[in-house]
Design a protein around this motif. Structure first.
Motif: not given
Length: 166
Positions: A99, A124, A157, A159
């Motif tokens: 992330e 992420n 993606e 988050v």
């Protein structure tokens, strides 16, 4: 979600970041979640003239929730993987998903996302945990929106701090 959190260039030299305090609060919430889950938090710090190692400009913002056991890397290029040991650390520890958050959207965040993607990591992006500085052509908000449109569902993606990390 991700196995490790990477915080890019949240350093004193970038004191005029757009929505700096709000972004730091968002990043701190995520850092705390990773610490509670006992998952790695990795800080990347840029070095260049004016941001020499150990200088005030090079240091992380004082209010970031960095802890002694966290991992720290210095970089000399926008790519957080270039000659830093980050890729080896992640692969040796079987951390296949990462992330990302931090600064600056159009330089170090963008380059790191693209390189991580090409290295095979699942990415992420803490979308409210990235920021930059207005340019001569675009506002920080426009820069972020433009890059987000490119990254989403292609490279990363998105988050938020309300998304679980495991």
């Amino acid at each position: 979600m991700a196995n490790a959190l990477i915080v890019i260039d949240m350093q004193n030299a970038l004191s005029n970041l757009d929505q700096k305090d709000q972004v730091i609060n968002t990043i701190n919430k995520r850092i705390d979640q990773y610490h509670q889950a006992k998952l790695p938090v990795i800080f990347i710090q840029h070095t260049e003239p004016g941001m020499e190692v150990a200088s005030k400009n090079w240091q992380l913002f004082d209010n970031l929730h960095a802890l002694g056991p966290d991992t720290f890397y210095n970089k000399t290029r926008p790519d957080s993987f270039y000659q830093t040991g980050l890729e080896s650390f992640l692969k040796m520890n079987h951390l296949n998903s990462i992330e990302i958050c931090g600064a600056q959207v159009e330089f170090c965040v963008d380059t790191t996302i693209r390189v991580a993607y090409h290295l095979g990591f699942e990415i992420n992006l803490l979308i409210d945990g990235i920021t930059t500085i207005d340019s001569e052509l675009l506002t920080a908000k426009q820069i972020k929106q433009h890059h987000a449109q490119i990254w989403q569902h292609r490279f990363a993606e998105f988050v938020t701090t309300t998304d679980s990390i495991q």
